[in-house]
Design an enzyme around this catalytic site. Structure first.
Site, PDB file in Angstrom:
ATOM      1  N   ASP A 434       0.979  -1.207   0.013  1.00 21.83           N
ATOM      2  CA  ASP A 434       0.072  -0.118  -0.045  1.00 21.83           C
ATOM      3  C   ASP A 434       0.996   1.183  -0.129  1.00 21.83           C
ATOM      4  O   ASP A 434       2.185   1.216   0.354  1.00 21.83           O
ATOM      5  CB  ASP A 434      -0.962  -0.122   1.159  1.00 21.83           C
ATOM      6  CG  ASP A 434      -1.872   1.076   1.223  1.00 21.83           C
ATOM      7  OD1 ASP A 434      -2.257   1.667   0.238  1.00 21.83           O
ATOM      8  OD2 ASP A 434      -2.572   1.461   2.519  1.00 21.83           O
ATOM      9  N   GLU A 437       2.810   5.270  -3.653  1.00 24.78           N
ATOM     10  CA  GLU A 437       2.692   6.245  -4.864  1.00 24.78           C
ATOM     11  C   GLU A 437       4.139   7.337  -4.869  1.00 24.78           C
ATOM     12  O   GLU A 437       4.669   7.579  -5.927  1.00 24.78           O
ATOM     13  CB  GLU A 437       1.719   7.393  -4.667  1.00 24.78           C
ATOM     14  CG  GLU A 437       0.389   6.623  -4.788  1.00 24.78           C
ATOM     15  CD  GLU A 437      -0.084   5.724  -3.736  1.00 24.78           C
ATOM     16  OE1 GLU A 437       0.324   6.103  -2.406  1.00 24.78           O
ATOM     17  OE2 GLU A 437      -0.718   4.601  -4.083  1.00 24.78           O
ATOM     18  N   ASP A 512      -8.610   3.720  -2.847  1.00 20.85           N
ATOM     19  CA  ASP A 512      -9.892   4.244  -1.804  1.00 20.85           C
ATOM     20  C   ASP A 512     -11.037   4.806  -2.577  1.00 20.85           C
ATOM     21  O   ASP A 512     -11.288   5.944  -2.624  1.00 20.85           O
ATOM     22  CB  ASP A 512      -9.193   5.227  -0.865  1.00 20.85           C
ATOM     23  CG  ASP A 512      -8.211   4.527   0.041  1.00 20.85           C
ATOM     24  OD1 ASP A 512      -8.031   3.422   0.094  1.00 20.85           O
ATOM     25  OD2 ASP A 512      -7.350   5.523   0.671  1.00 20.85           O
TER      26      ASP A 512
HETATM   27  O1  MIG Z   1      -5.819   5.093   4.150  1.00 18.84           O
HETATM   28  O2  MIG Z   1      -3.897   0.844   5.346  1.00 18.84           O
HETATM   29  O3  MIG Z   1      -6.007   2.256   0.084  1.00 18.84           O
HETATM   30  O4  MIG Z   1      -7.091   0.232   1.482  1.00 18.84           O
HETATM   31  O5  MIG Z   1      -6.792   0.012   4.365  1.00 18.84           O
HETATM   32  C1  MIG Z   1      -4.821   4.686   4.758  1.00 18.84           C
HETATM   33  C2  MIG Z   1      -4.788   1.719   5.778  1.00 18.84           C
HETATM   34  C3  MIG Z   1      -3.938   3.669   4.219  1.00 18.84           C
HETATM   35  C4  MIG Z   1      -4.946   2.909   2.165  1.00 18.84           C
HETATM   36  C5  MIG Z   1      -5.336   1.960   1.336  1.00 18.84           C
HETATM   37  C6  MIG Z   1      -6.446   1.253   2.320  1.00 18.84           C
HETATM   38  C7  MIG Z   1      -6.011   0.559   3.551  1.00 18.84           C
HETATM   39  C8  MIG Z   1      -5.402   1.827   4.379  1.00 18.84           C
HETATM   40  N1  MIG Z   1      -4.571   2.643   3.739  1.00 18.84           N
END
Ligand code: MIG
Length: 838
Positions: A434, A437, A512
């Site tokens: 995650d 970016e 998201d």
């Molecule tokens: O939003 O790790 O897209 O799927 O649950 C903050 C927490 C960071 C973004 C991800 C999301 C995940 C979340 N992360």
């Protein structure tokens, strides 16, 4: 044309969301921007081993390289621009076998010709045109010369825009399927709650396809700097590409078939490796399930509800203070014990990892508790990214201050990969990458990171050149690590960000999204476009990460997602729970039906994924990919096809109990009833909450099996083949199988069973070819169902009559049913088999 959804894309022409646009103010498109200087006229031409180098009057050079008869690379080095090392993180195959070509020159032009393409370069001004070698028709041509701004380093290409030209691809975009009239930016961005029109979002894939008059071509601008594409957005006569820096370096793929171009594009940038079969199962996630008893309770509930489940995700709260590669000792005191118990229930666990490593400096003699070994080791190895002045880039993510790894370094990638060992030892089955970016709460635009330097094979390139490839290199490190640590398993990695080529390492999900109907409808053009950009293993949070889902939205989300490669329910931390049972049995029952349909169709889905891993042609397809000569498909993005055979038209609006479906030339079959449906028209179909309009293309043979609670719970027995003849009474299909987890299939441990069917005078014949490969699935039955079957009095197998059975009777034989279908059951003898119907 089908009505589609009027309001969804109303915002498509809105200016790009400002996140990244503020980084550099681009001049308005249209005429060439003031600082852009066109490349000089061709002054000299020199052939080399793989093509030609044109030297221009201003000192610029243009290299034309033949990779294949239908793939030509154009690389311009402008006057005053230093040639960078010729390396790309996206390219998987830099070296191609020689392909014949020849060079011709006239007073006006230089022409490089292969068997498929003529590249005609007008000398003055220098304009590149790609023609079909057979028809000599121009397929793609420069509208103005390539250009560069020597002050800013911006490069530009502008192509002529056809009056009836349609555009596809560009990876993950929250936009309609057809990019025509759209404007897009490539700058990987953390954009929670994005809506149609938000641009850019998480991924950057600077590859698009053009299609006009039945002929398609592809262009891949392999430059990871921030770039923009405009498809007749402001200037209706040009498709304009601009990058903030780097080289004008692109590949032209000649069609005319979209599928051929996808094959070549994925030959260049790599294909999705065949995933483990369980990764096609149902997946459940939550931000976050903890402690361990909660994770177990979710799995118990799944089993109690008889809802299939293969994968459970652990989000950031499993970690100790959000430190990567740690477990929170209170919440998860015995990870291995937990994972063993879940595995015994048929469930694999995937854990999240963020690239932001907690910044935790500690004096060497400080107590062990003050040390975070991952940080210590990264610092000691000098693996973390630094600014130009040598200081660490310290950003802010979940653990607070955090540092980031320079994945352009081979030693850092290896270190990162090896960090996964304890997770794998505990029994973790996959990794969820995650925030890559990479997200930095300090500043999401990239402005405050601008002076970060990447090693980049010793070239020491700036942040701006590396942001878009950061995730690609992170998941590469992870993939290679997993493959090294567990050579007998296929790695499973799920990524949020990416660049061209990311499909070599990871599945992706669309970040998201919102739990709204608009976001649900957006799934279709997003998945379709990802598939048209080389990314096959895609999916979205069901029924949306942010916001409160209604029961109806949850149910319709599963109806859509049951044929989407990645099938995963997930929710934000502050969101209501929305697991499948959340709204009561009436809704759970419908969801169970579609999850079971998914598992019944796993043989078909897996077969299609395996084909995608060899051909680059995705599972999730816009209709235009299967019917590129049918103009009704050009803008069609409220229905889709799963592979060649299934057409799904999910309901995408609340309160709706029917919809229009466009069916290309048929015949088609209603999947539920098996009845034929004529094609080449718009069809109105009823769709109560429990009905997904689902059709099978005539000419298909669809493999399936029994539903089960998880992959491997029982073998595929019987294997069913549903036969749906086309207008000529013919059909074909195949089944791919292997052990589902190991890479042994690459050495021949697979089985491919091809089945064909043909009407004959007085009956029909069905042939099961001798299976290919040396994987042996064990004894089992085949069951064939002939839809629209001929009237039959006798069925024989390899010349021996088969008994006619009473409906419902066991054993080998055949029987007709009331719906007009004919059934045959027999043992799979792992040999060629011929059924004759008379
Ligand atoms: O939003 O790790 O897209 O799927 O649950 C903050 C927490 C960071 C973004 C991800 C999301 C995940 C979340 N992360």
């Amino acid at each position: 044309m089908p009505a589609g959804f009027p309001s969804l894309f109303a915002g498509r022409l809105a200016p790009a969301v400002a996140l990244a646009s503020s980084l550099l103010v681009l001049p308005a498109a249209g005429a060439p921007a003031p600082g852009l200087q066109p490349i000089g006229a061709v002054a000299a031409v020199a052939a080399d081993a793989r093509g030609a180098t044109l030297t221009c009057a201003d000192g610029a050079t243009v290299q034309l390289t033949v990779l294949a008869p239908d793939v030509v690379r154009v690389r311009a080095i402008f006057a005053g621009q230093a040639a960078a090392p010729d390396h790309s993180w996206a390219v998987d195959r830099p070296d191609w076998p020689p392909a014949p070509w020849h060079l011709g020159e006239t007073a006006d032009a230089v022409t490089l010709t292969t068997t498929d393409v003529e590249v005609v370069v007008r000398r003055s001004p220098l304009l590149v045109e790609f023609r079909d070698a057979a028809t000599h028709r121009a397929v793609n041509a420069d509208e103005r010369p390539m250009a560069r701004d020597p002050q800013t380093g911006q490069v530009e290409a502008a192509k002529r825009l056809g009056l009836d030209e349609h555009f596809y691809g560009l990876g993950e975009k929250a936009a309609p399927l057809d990019r025509r009239r759209g404007a897009f930016t490539m700058w990987n961005s953390d954009t929670p709650g994005y809506v149609a029109g938000t641009d850019p979002i998480y991924q950057s894939v600077p590859f698009y396809l053009g299609l006009e008059n039945g002929t398609a071509y592809g262009l891949f601008y392999d430059n990871a700097w921030r770039s923009t594409f405009e498809f007749g957005h402001l200037d209706q006569e040009a498709v304009t590409y601009r990058a903030d820096g780097g080289e004008l370096n692109y590949y032209y793929f000649a069609g005319p078939a979209l599928k051929q171009i996808l094959g070549r594009y994925t030959e260049l940038t790599g294909r999705m490796p065949l995933p483990p079969l369980w990764a096609l199962g149902n997946q459940q996630s939550r931000y976050s399930y903890y402690p361990d008893t909660m994770a177990e309770a979710i799995v118990r509930r799944y089993r109690a509800e008889q809802l299939p489940l293969d994968v459970l995700y652990l989000d950031i709260h499993y970690m100790d203070g959000y430190r990567d590669f740690t477990w929170n000792p209170q919440r998860f005191p015995d990870p291995k014990g937990l994972l063993d118990r879940l595995r015994a229930a048929g469930v694999k666990v995937v854990t999240i990892i963020d690239p932001g490593v907690k910044y935790q400096p500690a004096a060497p003699d400080a107590p062990a508790a003050a040390h975070y070994p991952v940080f210590d080791a990264g610092l000691a190895g000098n693996y973390f990214l630094r600014r130009r002045d040598g200081s660490l880039w310290i950003g802010r993510v979940w653990p607070g201050e955090a540092v980031y790894t320079d994945y352009t370094r081979a030693d850092a990638r290896r270190w990162w990969g090896d960090l996964h060992r304890p997770l794998l030892d505990a029994g973790v089955a996959g990794i969820w990458d995650d925030m890559n970016e990479p997200s930095d709460f300090t500043d999401q635009t990239g402005r405050s990171q601008a002076d970060v330097v990447f090693d980049d094979l010793g070239a020491r390139t700036p942040y701006a050149a590396n942001r878009n490839t950061f995730a690609l290199n992170e998941v590469r490190a992870t993939y290679e690590g997993l493959a090294r640590l567990q050579p007998d398993r296929r790695p499973f990695i799920l990524t949020r960000a990416g660049y061209a080529g990311v499909q070599r390492y990871a599945a992706m999900w669309t970040g998201d999204n919102n739990a709204t109907w608009d976001a649900l409808a957006l799934n279709l053009p997003m998945f379709a476009s990802l598939g048209l950009s080389g990314e096959t293993f895609v999916g979205a949070d069901i029924p949306g990460f942010i916001g409160r889902a209604t029961p109806e939205l949850l149910v319709r989300s599963y109806e859509l997602a049951c044929l989407v490669p990645l099938l995963r329910n997930h929710a934000a931390i502050d969101n209501y729970d929305h697991e499948p049972w959340r709204f009561g049995p009436a809704y759970t029952d419908i969801i169970r039906h579609y999850l079971r349909l998914r598992y019944r169709l796993l043989p078909y889905l897996y077969t299609t994924m395996e084909a995608a891993s060899r051909t680059g042609v995705p599972l999730f397809r816009p209709l235009v990919l299967n019917f590129q000569d049918d103009p009704n498909t050009f803008n069609l993005d409220d229905e889709f096809m799963a592979g060649d055979a299934l057409l799904s038209a999910p309901v995408l609006r609340p309160g709706v109990r029917g919809r229009e479906v466009y069916l290309p030339a048929g015949p088609w079959y209603d999947y539920g009833s098996g009845q034929t449906v004529p094609g080449g028209r718009l069809l109105w179909t009823e769709a109560d909450l429990d009905r997904l309009p689902l059709y099978v293309r005539g000419g298909s043979i669809l493999p399936s099996t029994e539903a089960m609670d998880f992959v491997g719970q029982s073998p595929w027995d019987p294997v069913r083949f549903d036969v749906y003849p086309d207008a000529q009474g013919a059909a074909a299909g195949s089944l791919y199988e292997d052990d589902g987890v190991s890479p042994a299939y690459r050495d021949g441990a697979f089985r491919r069973t091809a089945v064909t069917y043909a009407a004959e005078p007085g009956g029909a014949r069905l042939t099961v070819a001798a299976p290919e490969g040396r994987y042996a699935p064990g004894p089992r039955r085949f069951e064939f169902t002939l839809h629209a079957a001929p009237a039959v009095a006798a069925v024989s197998l390899d010349g021996h009559p088969l008994p006619r059975l009473a409906a419902g009777a066991g054993g080998d034989g055949w029987w007709p049913d009331a719906a007009g279908a004919l059934h045959v059951r027999l043992a799979d003898d792992a040999q060629a088999q011929v059924l004759t119907f008379r």
